[in-house]
Enzyme design. Sequence first.
Site, PDB file in Angstrom:
ATOM      1  N   LYS A 120     -76.752 -13.664 -68.230  1.00  0.00           N
ATOM      2  CA  LYS A 120     -76.006 -14.927 -68.365  1.00  0.00           C
ATOM      3  C   LYS A 120     -75.343 -15.048 -69.725  1.00  0.00           C
ATOM      4  O   LYS A 120     -74.259 -15.617 -69.843  1.00  0.00           O
ATOM      5  CB  LYS A 120     -76.921 -16.120 -68.095  1.00  0.00           C
ATOM      6  CG  LYS A 120     -77.343 -16.178 -66.642  1.00  0.00           C
ATOM      7  CD  LYS A 120     -77.512 -17.591 -66.126  1.00  0.00           C
ATOM      8  CE  LYS A 120     -77.633 -17.573 -64.620  1.00  0.00           C
ATOM      9  NZ  LYS A 120     -78.231 -18.756 -64.052  1.00  0.00           N
ATOM     10  N   LYS A 202     -76.027  -9.097 -58.675  1.00  0.00           N
ATOM     11  CA  LYS A 202     -76.592  -9.861 -57.552  1.00  0.00           C
ATOM     12  C   LYS A 202     -75.592 -10.916 -57.071  1.00  0.00           C
ATOM     13  O   LYS A 202     -74.752 -11.381 -57.855  1.00  0.00           O
ATOM     14  CB  LYS A 202     -77.914 -10.507 -57.945  1.00  0.00           C
ATOM     15  CG  LYS A 202     -77.787 -11.634 -58.930  1.00  0.00           C
ATOM     16  CD  LYS A 202     -79.097 -12.415 -59.068  1.00  0.00           C
ATOM     17  CE  LYS A 202     -78.894 -13.605 -59.985  1.00  0.00           C
ATOM     18  NZ  LYS A 202     -79.987 -14.528 -60.084  1.00  0.00           N
ATOM     19  N   LYS A 205     -73.635 -17.658 -57.636  1.00  0.00           N
ATOM     20  CA  LYS A 205     -72.555 -18.629 -57.737  1.00  0.00           C
ATOM     21  C   LYS A 205     -71.720 -18.390 -58.987  1.00  0.00           C
ATOM     22  O   LYS A 205     -70.524 -18.630 -59.009  1.00  0.00           O
ATOM     23  CB  LYS A 205     -73.128 -20.047 -57.797  1.00  0.00           C
ATOM     24  CG  LYS A 205     -73.729 -20.501 -56.486  1.00  0.00           C
ATOM     25  CD  LYS A 205     -74.625 -21.731 -56.644  1.00  0.00           C
ATOM     26  CE  LYS A 205     -76.078 -21.389 -56.561  1.00  0.00           C
ATOM     27  NZ  LYS A 205     -77.003 -22.501 -56.456  1.00  0.00           N
TER      28      LYS A 205
END
Length: 356
Positions: A120, A202, A205
């Site tokens: 992230k 993966k 969203k």
Amino acid sequence: MTISNNRRKTLISGIQPSGQVHLGNWVGALKNWVRLQDDPNYECSIFVADYHSLSGDYDPQDKRRQVLEIMTELLAAGLDPEKCTLFRQSDIPEHTELCWIFNTLTPLSFLERMTQFKDKSGQQDRNVNMGLLDYPVLQAADILIHHGEAVPVGRDQVQHVELTRDVARFYNRKYGVDYFPEPEPYLTDTPKLRSLTDPLKKMSKSLGEKSYIALSDEPDVILKKIKGAVSETEGRLTLTEAELDELLTKPLEERGLDEETLRGQAGVWNLIGLLRLFGHEGEAQRFVDSQPIRYGELKPLLAERIAERFADFRERKRELEAYPDRVLKIFAAGAERARETARKTMEEVRRTIGIR
Ligand code: AMP
């Protein structure tokens, strides 16, 4: 009955309100939640992780709608407030209080090596905030404040459940108590789903709308997304699934294959995996056995099967959307129940750690 004082195992898990529920969430977690709420061995709690979602990039104007949407989708997917405690994380501020106490027990180095933090931080490199780093500690608090013993999550979250076990151990050891259980991850039998646009990542969203299929996507949207899915151009499976998985755990320089080849193989296996999950008996194997895989056949069939599988979901979601107040009430009632346990835990923790 409160969550902690019964003999069933306490099961707890959550989902972030940051967009619609997608197939990765369904396969990795939600499918299990719906099944486990009927299992007499478990007392289930599922929450909307709105505090967690603040660590991602977001527009405050959207958040309220996203929370309501995810609540609606959890109900549409079959979670039943009669069988399972449903609540919103921020209705129980004790979660963040316990997180702070756990922060004082968690080595920084443990958090810096978390895969999700690294991923992230790369994806939102202008917003590498403390919340991203602290995410797993709040997750530990979410679980342990309710004395969670089983945590049904996708494979991507196993590392965080491991950290929760560490935190429980650190707490028990430091304060000389046997208070928090060491929860176990509860996995579905399906590996994680991959992104349609970059199958080396993966399904998520955060990679954009084309990378995932939402449970509420209409059939034409599903078809469009699957048609655009990145996969090996010749339709040849040059690696087995096990070989691919093993190669992907190795560092780049030890793989012996370039990234494009691996991405193509990951993409085609992802489509086959989806057809195994949503297709009829033997359909996926038929494509594996008759290579080169004809995408012109595989992709429309897969899109049709996924659309069929979630037709009821789409219908129920539309029905629930007409009554937002009912949806909010269900989660408020769940929060009231869950808060009893959280309050009790925090009173006990404050006494144990010496601030009361
Ligand atoms: P999140 O949307 O990150 O809050 O995730 C909710 C749940 O879905 C967690 O248990 C995740 O482990 C699971 N999950 C999310 N993405 C995937 C994926 N691509 N494959 C399998 N499970 C997933």
